[in-house]
Design an enzyme around this catalytic site. Structure first.
Site, short mmCIF file in Angstrom:
data_model
loop_
_atom_site.label_atom_id
_atom_site.label_comp_id
_atom_site.label_asym_id
_atom_site.label_seq_id
_atom_site.Cartn_x
_atom_site.Cartn_y
_atom_site.Cartn_z
N TRP A 99 0.83 -1.21 0.00
CA TRP A 99 0.00 0.00 0.00
C TRP A 99 0.86 1.25 0.00
O TRP A 99 0.54 2.23 -0.67
CB TRP A 99 -0.97 -0.01 1.18
CG TRP A 99 -1.94 -1.15 1.11
CD1 TRP A 99 -2.08 -2.17 1.99
CD2 TRP A 99 -2.93 -1.38 0.08
NE1 TRP A 99 -3.07 -3.02 1.58
CE2 TRP A 99 -3.61 -2.57 0.42
CE3 TRP A 99 -3.30 -0.71 -1.09
CZ2 TRP A 99 -4.64 -3.10 -0.37
CZ3 TRP A 99 -4.31 -1.23 -1.88
CH2 TRP A 99 -4.98 -2.41 -1.51
N ASP A 166 -1.37 6.50 6.41
CA ASP A 166 -2.42 5.56 6.04
C ASP A 166 -2.59 4.63 7.25
O ASP A 166 -1.72 3.84 7.57
CB ASP A 166 -1.95 4.78 4.80
CG ASP A 166 -2.96 3.72 4.36
OD1 ASP A 166 -3.97 3.51 5.06
OD2 ASP A 166 -2.72 3.10 3.30
N LYS A 190 -11.77 -1.99 7.19
CA LYS A 190 -10.87 -2.83 7.95
C LYS A 190 -11.24 -2.83 9.43
O LYS A 190 -11.41 -3.86 10.04
CB LYS A 190 -9.41 -2.36 7.80
CG LYS A 190 -8.94 -2.19 6.36
CD LYS A 190 -8.63 -3.51 5.67
CE LYS A 190 -8.55 -3.40 4.16
NZ LYS A 190 -7.48 -2.58 3.64
#
Ligand SMILES: *Cc1c(COP(=O)(O)O)cnc(C)c1O
Length: 353
Positions: A99, A166, A190
């Site tokens: 990511w 993030d 998530k």
């Protein structure tokens, strides 16, 4: 059969949240469904305001110059939105996982990116440390928890420039001084709610410093000015996220859930370390409390183990293709009992083998 949902995302939500959300689909306000009311109605405006303030409250960021937004486009849209809003000359990125790498790729469309450190050559099995953050850059970007590889930052560098992170897979999971970060973003699916919305928490004073024109939908200031209602928000995802945040608050907040998360992580990692059939993927000091990655030492046992897991109601533990093996995601709503169920199967395999 009880299901133990270890999915990496979209992932397990509290049962009470699911029940309330289901009811709201049928009747949210005076016989009208949450899916059919106006987002400008008072009842939904209250939901949005409540969700925004709960997010700040749970992270201890109320009254500290931060604004919370519920946007669309997933964490992946934040990769470019961050760059559009903050990148003027150059930014530093920590490359600690897939990511992070994707965030770098998007930001590179706009400018030259400096990778302060990378663990890519080790297939990201650790978090790089001991790097310098140049003080004349616009911001420093990192991923607090690497969902795919199962590594998590346990400490954060002192940064002379704004810190942008993030936090998709570990937001609301542990106590931290969240005011050390200037911008936090997290896809809801998530650890906060269903797919469809992304929480962005931004310190207002870092905005408005770039010279480029920013399209309205990409502009944090526009969204802040419209109280996160610049266009139609994803009402159901925001509502369900609000319910989850309320659930967390009623439980005792981030402090209480951190204790549970620590117990779950200790349990699974002690099994991984003590059971000779399994091997952890991430280096010990960087192991994630959210996503535990591990492999079987003997691939011939895979079928047996997979069958035993299925029979015990364990679902979603297949590892990401770039790591292989298994990944047990243990987000806030996953109970300690679910981890116990998995650990039992792992030790049963050992007694059978
Ligand atoms: C899942 C994930 C993403 C991608 O989120 P989308 O909402 O699918 O765009 C980004 N970063 C991290 C750390 C993730 O776990």
């Amino acid at each position: 059969m009880i299901k133990h949902n270890f999915s990496a995302g979209p992932s397990v939500l509290p049962k009470s949240v699911m029940e309330k959300a289901s009811k709201a689909v049928l009747d949210f306000d005076n016989g009208l469904s949450i899916l059919e009311i106006s987002h400008r109605s008072k009842s939904f405006v209250d939901v949005m305001e409540n969700a925004r303030s709960l997010a700040l409250e749970l992270l201890g960021l109320e009254g500290k110059g931060y604004k919370a937004l519920f946007l669309q486009g997933g964490a992946s849209t934040q990769f470019l939105m961050v760059a559009l809003n903050l990148l003027e000359k150059r930014a530093g990125y920590l490359n600690s996982g897939t990511w992070a790498d994707k965030a770098i790729k998007e930001a590179k469309i706009y400018d030259d990116i400096y990778e302060v450190a990378s663990s890519k050559s080790a297939n990201y099995n650790y978090i790089p440390k001991g790097y310098d953050i140049p003080e004349d850059y616009d911001y420093f970007h990192f991923t607090t928890n690497n969902t795919i590889f199962g590594t998590q930052m346990k400490s954060f560098p002192k940064s002379p420039i704004p810190m942008v992170c993030d936090m998709s897979s570990d937001i609301f999971s542990r106590q931290l001084d969240y005011s050390q970060f200037d911008l936090i973003y997290a896809g809801a699916q998530k650890n906060m709610g269903p797919a469809g919305t992304t929480l962005v928490i931004v310190k207002e004073d870092i905005l408005g410093k770039v010279s480029r024109k920013i399209p309205s939908m990409m502009d944090y200031k526009v969204h802040i000015g419209k109280s996160s209602m610049f266009n139609t928000p994803p009402v159901f995802a925001v509502y369900t996220s609000m319910l989850t945040l309320q659930w967390l608050k009623d439980l005792g907040g981030v402090k209480a859930i951190e204790e549970e998360n620590d117990k779950k992580a200790r349990l699974i990692y002690s099994e991984i370390d003590l059971n000779p059939l399994f091997k952890g993927f991430a280096v010990k000091e960087d192991r994630s409390n959210m996503n535990a990655t591990f492999t079987l030492e003997n691939e011939n046992l895979k079928e047996t183990f997979d069958t035993m897991c299925a029979e015990a109601g364990i679902s979603g533990i297949n590892g990401h293709r770039s790591v292989g093996g298994y990944r047990a995601s243990m987000y806030n709503a996953l109970s300690l009992d679910s981890v116990k169920a998995l650990v039992e199967v792992m030790s049963e395999l050992e007694s059978k083998a």
